[in-house]
Design a protein around this motif. Structure first.
Motif, PDB file in Angstrom:
ATOM      1  N   ASN A   1       0.853  -1.187   0.000  1.00 18.99           N
ATOM      2  CA  ASN A   1       0.000   0.000   0.000  1.00 18.99           C
ATOM      3  C   ASN A   1       0.885   1.232   0.000  1.00 18.99           C
ATOM      4  O   ASN A   1       2.092   1.131  -0.221  1.00 18.99           O
ATOM      5  CB  ASN A   1      -0.956  -0.030   1.205  1.00 18.99           C
ATOM      6  CG  ASN A   1      -0.169  -0.135   2.499  1.00 18.99           C
ATOM      7  OD1 ASN A   1       1.017  -0.469   2.486  1.00 18.99           O
ATOM      8  ND2 ASN A   1      -0.813   0.135   3.606  1.00 18.99           N
TER       9      ASN A   1
ATOM     10  N   GLY B   1      -2.838  -2.526   6.781  1.00 20.63           N
ATOM     11  CA  GLY B   1      -2.262  -2.169   5.478  1.00 20.63           C
ATOM     12  C   GLY B   1      -1.929  -3.426   4.693  1.00 20.63           C
ATOM     13  O   GLY B   1      -2.776  -4.295   4.479  1.00 20.63           O
ATOM     14  N   SER B   2      -0.663  -3.578   4.304  1.00 17.40           N
ATOM     15  CA  SER B   2      -0.264  -4.757   3.529  1.00 17.40           C
ATOM     16  C   SER B   2       0.050  -5.964   4.414  1.00 17.40           C
ATOM     17  O   SER B   2       0.511  -6.983   3.919  1.00 17.40           O
ATOM     18  CB  SER B   2       0.930  -4.399   2.652  1.00 17.40           C
ATOM     19  OG  SER B   2       1.953  -3.836   3.446  1.00 17.40           O
TER      20      SER B   2
ATOM     21  N   ASP C   1      -8.380  -3.959   8.365  1.00 16.67           N
ATOM     22  CA  ASP C   1      -8.164  -2.616   7.809  1.00 16.67           C
ATOM     23  C   ASP C   1      -9.486  -2.216   7.180  1.00 16.67           C
ATOM     24  O   ASP C   1     -10.248  -3.077   6.732  1.00 16.67           O
ATOM     25  CB  ASP C   1      -7.045  -2.667   6.746  1.00 16.67           C
ATOM     26  CG  ASP C   1      -6.444  -1.298   6.453  1.00 16.67           C
ATOM     27  OD1 ASP C   1      -5.276  -1.059   6.837  1.00 16.67           O
ATOM     28  OD2 ASP C   1      -7.151  -0.462   5.828  1.00 16.67           O
TER      29      ASP C   1
ATOM     30  N   ALA D   1      -6.339  -3.268   0.877  1.00 15.17           N
ATOM     31  CA  ALA D   1      -5.293  -3.633   1.843  1.00 15.17           C
ATOM     32  C   ALA D   1      -5.467  -5.086   2.271  1.00 15.17           C
ATOM     33  O   ALA D   1      -4.488  -5.837   2.382  1.00 15.17           O
ATOM     34  CB  ALA D   1      -5.363  -2.703   3.054  1.00 15.17           C
TER      35      ALA D   1
ATOM     36  N   SER E   1      -2.860  -8.098   1.853  1.00 11.52           N
ATOM     37  CA  SER E   1      -2.351  -8.829   3.016  1.00 11.52           C
ATOM     38  C   SER E   1      -2.507 -10.329   2.795  1.00 11.52           C
ATOM     39  O   SER E   1      -1.588 -11.102   3.079  1.00 11.52           O
ATOM     40  CB  SER E   1      -3.117  -8.442   4.277  1.00 11.52           C
ATOM     41  OG  SER E   1      -2.859  -7.099   4.588  1.00 11.52           O
TER      42      SER E   1
END
Ligand SMILES: C[S@@+](CC[C@H](N)C(=O)[O-])C[C@H]1O[C@@H](n2cnc3c(N)ncnc32)[C@H](O)[C@@H]1O
Length: 371
Positions: free
Chosen positions: A168, A198-199, A253, A258, A262
Motif C-alpha cells: 500500500n 495495510g499490507s 483494515d 489492503a 495482506s
C-alpha cells in the motif's frame, strides 16, 4: 586467490534508535559479542557468519563486511592505499561492482572523486568491471580522515523478504516491524493483532517468527557473487520451519484493497493458514477468541498539513475500542505525533528512544496488559 583473513568486522545496518534491539537479536542468534553502534551493530566473524546473518536476522537491513580501514589525507594517498587492499580476498574479477563514497570532517571532501579512485584501484588491481547497476556494492565512508571500506553482502535491502509483491502507500518495512515486535516483548508465543494492517507486515512477520521461518529463505543475496561463497556451507545454514504453533495472527483494515494485499502477501510467505484478515473499520473491531496477546498498530501518521484534527478522532476511536474490548492484551502503537498518541487515552508507559526513519521521528508507545 588470496584467502580472506580468518575473521573480519561485520556491520549490521539498522535505523538509528533500533540498534539495541538489533544487538539483542544478534546475541540471541549466537553471533559473538555484538555491540550497538550508531546506525547498526558490529561484531567479528567469518564468511559463514555473514551468510547466516543474511539468512537469519530479521532486523538488519544490510550486512556489511568491513574489509579495510585506510588513513587518507588526500586523493593521491587514497589512490595508492586503495590499490593495496586485498580485493581478491573478497571480490571476484568476473563480477561487476559499484562504488559509493561519503565524506565527513575529512581533508578529502569530494565523495565522487574518492569513489572514482577506489573504482580505478579495483578495476586495475583486480580486473573487476565497475558500473553503477552492478550486483555488488563497495561502500567507502571517509570520516576524520579514516576511510572505511565495506562490501554490502546483502544486495537488495533485507526488508525485501521476497514475498511481498503488493504494497500500500505507507508500508512498514519488515526489518523495522520485526524489531518493533521484539521491543514489545513478542517472541512468537502469543497472538498478535493489527487493526490497521495495510499490507499485513506486522501480522505476517509475527506469524513467520512463531513458525520459525528464516526471513531470508526465499531470496538471493549479493554474497552469492563474492569470493568466499560456498554453496554447500550455505545449504547447511538453511533451517526447515518449526512445528506450526496453535496461534492465529489477525489483521484488519477498513480498506478492501489492503486486505486483498495482506492475504496475497501471507500466501506467498507461507503463513496463510496461521493468519486471518478481515475488512473492518476500527470502530467495529472485536476481540478475537482465545488468549490475549499483543495489539500492534501504526495508524496513519498524519504528517500532511490539515489532516490532524480528523486523525485525533481516529486515534480516539482506536483507544476506545481497545479499552472496551482488549482487557489483558498489551498495545504497541507506532506514531510520530505525541498529541495524537494522547488522544487515544491509553495508559502508555514511557516511550522507548525514538527511531529516525525516512526523515520522520517515530516512537513506539507501549502499554502493560490493559485492565
Ligand atoms: C500507515 S498504514 C499501516 C501500514 C501497515 N503497517 C503496513 O505494513 O502496510 C495505516 C493503515 O490504516 C488504515 N486505516 C485508516 N483509517 C482506518 C480506520 N478507520 N479503520 C481501519 N483502518 C484504517 C489505512 O487503510 C492504512 O492501511
Amino acid at each position: 586467490m588470496t584467502d580472506a583473513p580468518p575473521d573480519f568486522e561485520i556491520f549490521l545496518v539498522t535505523a538509528p534508535g533500533l540498534e539495541a534491539a538489533l544487538a539483542e537479536e544478534a546475541q540471541e542468534l549466537g553471533f559473538v559479542d555484538p555491540v550497538a553502534a550508531p546506525g547498526g551493530v558490529t561484531f567479528r566473524g567469518t564468511w559463514p557468519d555473514v551468510w547466516r546473518a543474511n539468512l537469519e536476522l530479521r532486523g538488519a537491513t544490510h550486512v556489511l563486511v568491513r574489509i579495510a580501514s585506510l588513513r587518507v589525507m588526500h586523493l593521491a594517498q587514497l589512490d595508492k592505499r586503495a590499490r593495496r587492499v586485498e580485493w581478491q580476498a573478497f571480490l571476484r574479477p568476473d563480477v561487476a561492482v559499484s562504488v559509493e563514497a561519503t565524506c565527513r570532517k575529512s581533508k578529502i571532501y569530494h565523495a565522487g572523486a574518492a569513489a572514482q579512485r577506489i573504482a580505478t584501484a579495483i578495476a586495475e588491481e583486480l580486473g573487476a568491471p565497475v558500473r553503477a547497476d552492478a550486483p555488488v556494492r563497495v561502500l567507502a565512508r571517509i570520516e576524520d580522515d579514516l576511510c572505511t571500506i565495506s562490501i554490502d553482502s546483502s544486495g537488495e535491502s533485507l526488508h525485501k523478504r521476497g514475498h511481498k509483491e503488493a504494497v500500500n502507500r505507507a508500508p512498514m518495512r519488515e526489518t523495522m516491524a520485526a524489531l518493533l515486535l521484539r521491543q514489545c516483548g513478542y517472541s512468537g508465543t502469543e497472538p498478535v493483532l493489527d487493526p490497521m494492517c495495510g499490507s499485513g507486515t506486522f501480522v505476517i512477520e509475527a506469524a513467520e517468527i512463531a513458525l520459525g521461518l528464516q526471513p531470508g529463505r526465499s531470496r538471493s543475496f549479493a554474497f552469492e557473487q563474492l569470493a568466499g561463497f560456498d554453496l554447500a556451507t550455505v545449504a547447511t545454514l538453511r533451517r526447515p520451519p518449526g512445528p506450526v504453533p496453535p496461534l492465529t495472527f489477525f489483521g484488519s483494515d477498513r480498506d478492501a484493497g489492503a486486505i486483498e494485499m495482506s492475504r496475497a502477501n501471507a500466501e506467498r510467505a507461507g503463513v496463510a493458514a496461521s493468519t486471518r484478515f478481515q475488512q473492518l473499520p476500527i470502530g467495529e473491531l472485536t476481540r478475537p477468541e482465545g488468549p490475549p496477546g499483543l495489539v500492534i498498530i501504526n495508524p496513519p501518521y498524519g504528517d500532511r498539513i490539515g489532516n490532524k484534527p480528523s486523525l485525533a478522532g481516529l486515534y480516539r476511536s482506536l483507544g476506545d475500542v481497545l479499552k472496551r474490548q482488549f482487557s489483558g492484551w498489551r498495545v504497541g502503537l507506532v506514531a510520530t505525533d505525541a498529541n495524537l498518541v494522547r488522544a487515544t487515552t491509553l495508559p502508555f508507559l514511557p516511550p522507548a528512544p525514538s527511531i529516525l526513519h525516512g526523515g520522520l521521528r517515530i516512537a513506539l508507545h507501549q502499554t502493560a496488559p490493559l485492565p
